[in-house]
Design a protein around this motif. Sequence first.
Motif, short mmCIF file in Angstrom:
data_model
loop_
_atom_site.label_atom_id
_atom_site.label_comp_id
_atom_site.label_asym_id
_atom_site.label_seq_id
_atom_site.Cartn_x
_atom_site.Cartn_y
_atom_site.Cartn_z
N VAL A 227 -59.67 -7.98 -44.32
CA VAL A 227 -58.31 -7.54 -44.65
C VAL A 227 -58.35 -6.39 -45.66
O VAL A 227 -57.64 -5.39 -45.52
N CYS A 228 -59.22 -6.53 -46.67
CA CYS A 228 -59.34 -5.45 -47.66
C CYS A 228 -59.84 -4.17 -47.01
O CYS A 228 -59.37 -3.07 -47.31
N GLY A 229 -60.81 -4.30 -46.09
CA GLY A 229 -61.34 -3.15 -45.40
C GLY A 229 -60.30 -2.49 -44.51
O GLY A 229 -60.22 -1.25 -44.43
N LEU A 230 -59.49 -3.29 -43.85
CA LEU A 230 -58.42 -2.78 -42.99
C LEU A 230 -57.43 -1.95 -43.80
O LEU A 230 -57.04 -0.84 -43.40
N LEU A 231 -57.01 -2.48 -44.95
CA LEU A 231 -56.05 -1.76 -45.80
C LEU A 231 -56.67 -0.49 -46.39
O LEU A 231 -56.00 0.55 -46.49
N ALA A 232 -57.95 -0.57 -46.77
CA ALA A 232 -58.62 0.60 -47.32
C ALA A 232 -58.76 1.70 -46.27
O ALA A 232 -58.59 2.89 -46.56
N LEU A 233 -59.06 1.30 -45.04
CA LEU A 233 -59.20 2.28 -43.97
C LEU A 233 -57.86 2.94 -43.66
O LEU A 233 -57.79 4.15 -43.40
N LEU A 234 -56.78 2.16 -43.69
CA LEU A 234 -55.44 2.72 -43.48
C LEU A 234 -55.12 3.72 -44.59
O LEU A 234 -54.60 4.81 -44.32
N ALA A 235 -55.43 3.37 -45.84
CA ALA A 235 -55.18 4.28 -46.96
C ALA A 235 -55.97 5.57 -46.81
O ALA A 235 -55.47 6.66 -47.08
N TYR A 236 -57.22 5.44 -46.36
CA TYR A 236 -58.05 6.62 -46.15
C TYR A 236 -57.45 7.53 -45.07
O TYR A 236 -57.39 8.75 -45.23
N VAL A 272 -68.14 21.63 -44.66
CA VAL A 272 -68.57 20.85 -45.81
C VAL A 272 -68.53 19.36 -45.48
O VAL A 272 -69.44 18.58 -45.81
N PHE A 273 -67.46 18.95 -44.80
CA PHE A 273 -67.26 17.57 -44.37
C PHE A 273 -68.43 17.11 -43.48
O PHE A 273 -69.00 16.04 -43.68
N MET A 274 -68.80 17.95 -42.51
CA MET A 274 -69.89 17.63 -41.60
C MET A 274 -71.21 17.50 -42.36
O MET A 274 -71.96 16.53 -42.18
N LEU A 275 -71.50 18.47 -43.23
CA LEU A 275 -72.73 18.45 -44.00
C LEU A 275 -72.81 17.21 -44.88
O LEU A 275 -73.86 16.57 -45.01
N ALA A 276 -71.67 16.84 -45.48
CA ALA A 276 -71.64 15.68 -46.37
C ALA A 276 -71.94 14.39 -45.62
O ALA A 276 -72.50 13.45 -46.20
N GLY A 299 -64.59 10.91 -56.79
CA GLY A 299 -64.53 12.35 -56.55
C GLY A 299 -63.23 12.78 -55.89
O GLY A 299 -62.62 13.80 -56.28
N THR A 300 -62.77 12.02 -54.88
CA THR A 300 -61.54 12.41 -54.18
C THR A 300 -60.31 12.29 -55.08
O THR A 300 -59.41 13.14 -55.03
N VAL A 301 -60.27 11.24 -55.90
CA VAL A 301 -59.14 11.08 -56.82
C VAL A 301 -59.10 12.24 -57.80
O VAL A 301 -58.02 12.81 -58.08
N ALA A 302 -60.26 12.62 -58.31
CA ALA A 302 -60.32 13.74 -59.26
C ALA A 302 -59.88 15.05 -58.59
O ALA A 302 -59.13 15.85 -59.19
N CYS A 303 -60.31 15.29 -57.36
CA CYS A 303 -59.96 16.52 -56.64
C CYS A 303 -58.46 16.63 -56.41
O CYS A 303 -57.85 17.69 -56.61
N PHE A 326 -66.41 14.74 -50.64
CA PHE A 326 -66.34 13.37 -51.12
C PHE A 326 -65.73 12.40 -50.09
O PHE A 326 -66.11 11.23 -50.03
N GLU A 327 -64.77 12.88 -49.28
CA GLU A 327 -64.11 11.97 -48.35
C GLU A 327 -64.92 11.74 -47.08
O GLU A 327 -64.64 10.81 -46.31
N ALA A 328 -65.94 12.57 -46.83
CA ALA A 328 -66.62 12.60 -45.54
C ALA A 328 -67.18 11.27 -45.10
O ALA A 328 -67.08 10.89 -43.93
N ILE A 329 -67.76 10.52 -46.02
CA ILE A 329 -68.44 9.27 -45.61
C ILE A 329 -67.50 8.06 -45.59
O ILE A 329 -67.91 6.96 -45.22
N MET A 330 -66.25 8.25 -45.96
CA MET A 330 -65.38 7.10 -46.18
C MET A 330 -65.07 6.31 -44.90
O MET A 330 -65.21 5.09 -44.87
N PHE A 331 -64.66 7.00 -43.83
CA PHE A 331 -64.30 6.25 -42.64
C PHE A 331 -65.47 5.43 -42.10
O PHE A 331 -65.35 4.21 -41.93
N PRO A 332 -66.62 6.05 -41.78
CA PRO A 332 -67.70 5.25 -41.21
C PRO A 332 -68.23 4.19 -42.16
O PRO A 332 -68.65 3.10 -41.73
#
Length: 405
Positions: A227-236, A272-276, A299-303, A326-332
């Motif tokens: 459930v936590c992962g589902l909500l985090a993925l939706l937020a992302y 940049v996203f792809m390289l990250a 990093g994303t919050v700071a940006c 910073f966001e690149a790896i979040m979904f997978p």
Amino acid sequence: MDNNKTSLSSRQYAVPFILITSLFFMWGFARAILDVLNKHFQNALDISISQSALIQVTTYLGYFLMAMPAGIFINRHGYRRGVVTGLALFGLGSLAFIPCSMAGTFEAYLVALFVIGCGLVFLETSANPYVTELGPKPTATARLNFSQSFNGVGSMFATLVVGSYFFRDNSGSDDAVVPYTVMGALVLLIALAFSRVSLPEIAHDDDKDTSVGSRNLTRLFSNRLFVCGLLALLAYEVAEISINSYFINYMTGKGWMEPASASTLLTIGLGVFMLARFIGAAVMTKVPAEKYLLACAIGTVACNALILADLGMTASAAALLANYFFEAIMFPTIFSITLRDLGGLTKSASSLLMMTPVGGCGFLLMGLIADSAGDFVTPFIIPLLGFALVLAYAWHCVRMESRGQ
């Protein structure tokens, strides 16, 4: 150290891993086109930002409505047929742009985009969990990040090529037909190829105990980590899709760039996203995925906080490009962590997780704020809140990992 446990995949799964990874390019391309199509239709059809946001809303509504049916279909018929079905819908929706151009209305294009969204959710519901299974369990997160890197390649290619095509002089709404027709024909050929390929199905010990239906949902929603992962993925998804869709509007609305130049900068961001993602795949073979996710969330919050500070073009553009890193790896990473140890519930869990791109509707909120207030900076509060929720999730995961849970 056992090299097999730290390799991305194993020899027996090499061919299906390569074939499935190639699909990530296709839906990365399809989703990224929306980010330039959005601004193109604003110019060609003389519609507002919030009206053009219906492009994202309609496409990602397809994800939301078809995710569960896709999961049921894949549970019954397997990953390969799920892929073929997704490619067929994707191709047919793309070719539907031909009659849509004849109708000459914005609403007609939305119908075609909805069909494409339905096809993409079949593809992603099949491919994302399948990749996590095609190799050693310890490298599942790194493996999905590697495959998702080709999603970034497709996105970058779409904004560079299609963006340059759309934003040349004297382009009209009919120009959207050309890239979609080419894409549709290619996708249908790939569907034909996959219909003739044999892909191994991954069996779990508890497969027979997880018939599709309310029992699956009950078991999944009683799993706190899921459930936590589902909500985090939706937020992302709210944050990531909103930024991509708003990017060109932001740079042009501030008067910093013309649409073509903004599209080129977006392409750089996606590069940049792809390289990250490639970097993340390598790092997470050595560093726990939870800790790397936490660092990237900070990093994303700071940006986004820096963008909201509105310190000028240079600082804002730099923050946007850094955010893509910073966001690149979040979904997978979130996706893989959430599917851990679910066994026979994996396919059903994946279908629920693939409802989260409906978060792309968050761009509508950004558009409404921009249109009503005439302020192109304040809408970034939406992605800031999304990434803040991912940060909270990552912190929770690190604490659980340190406790050995």
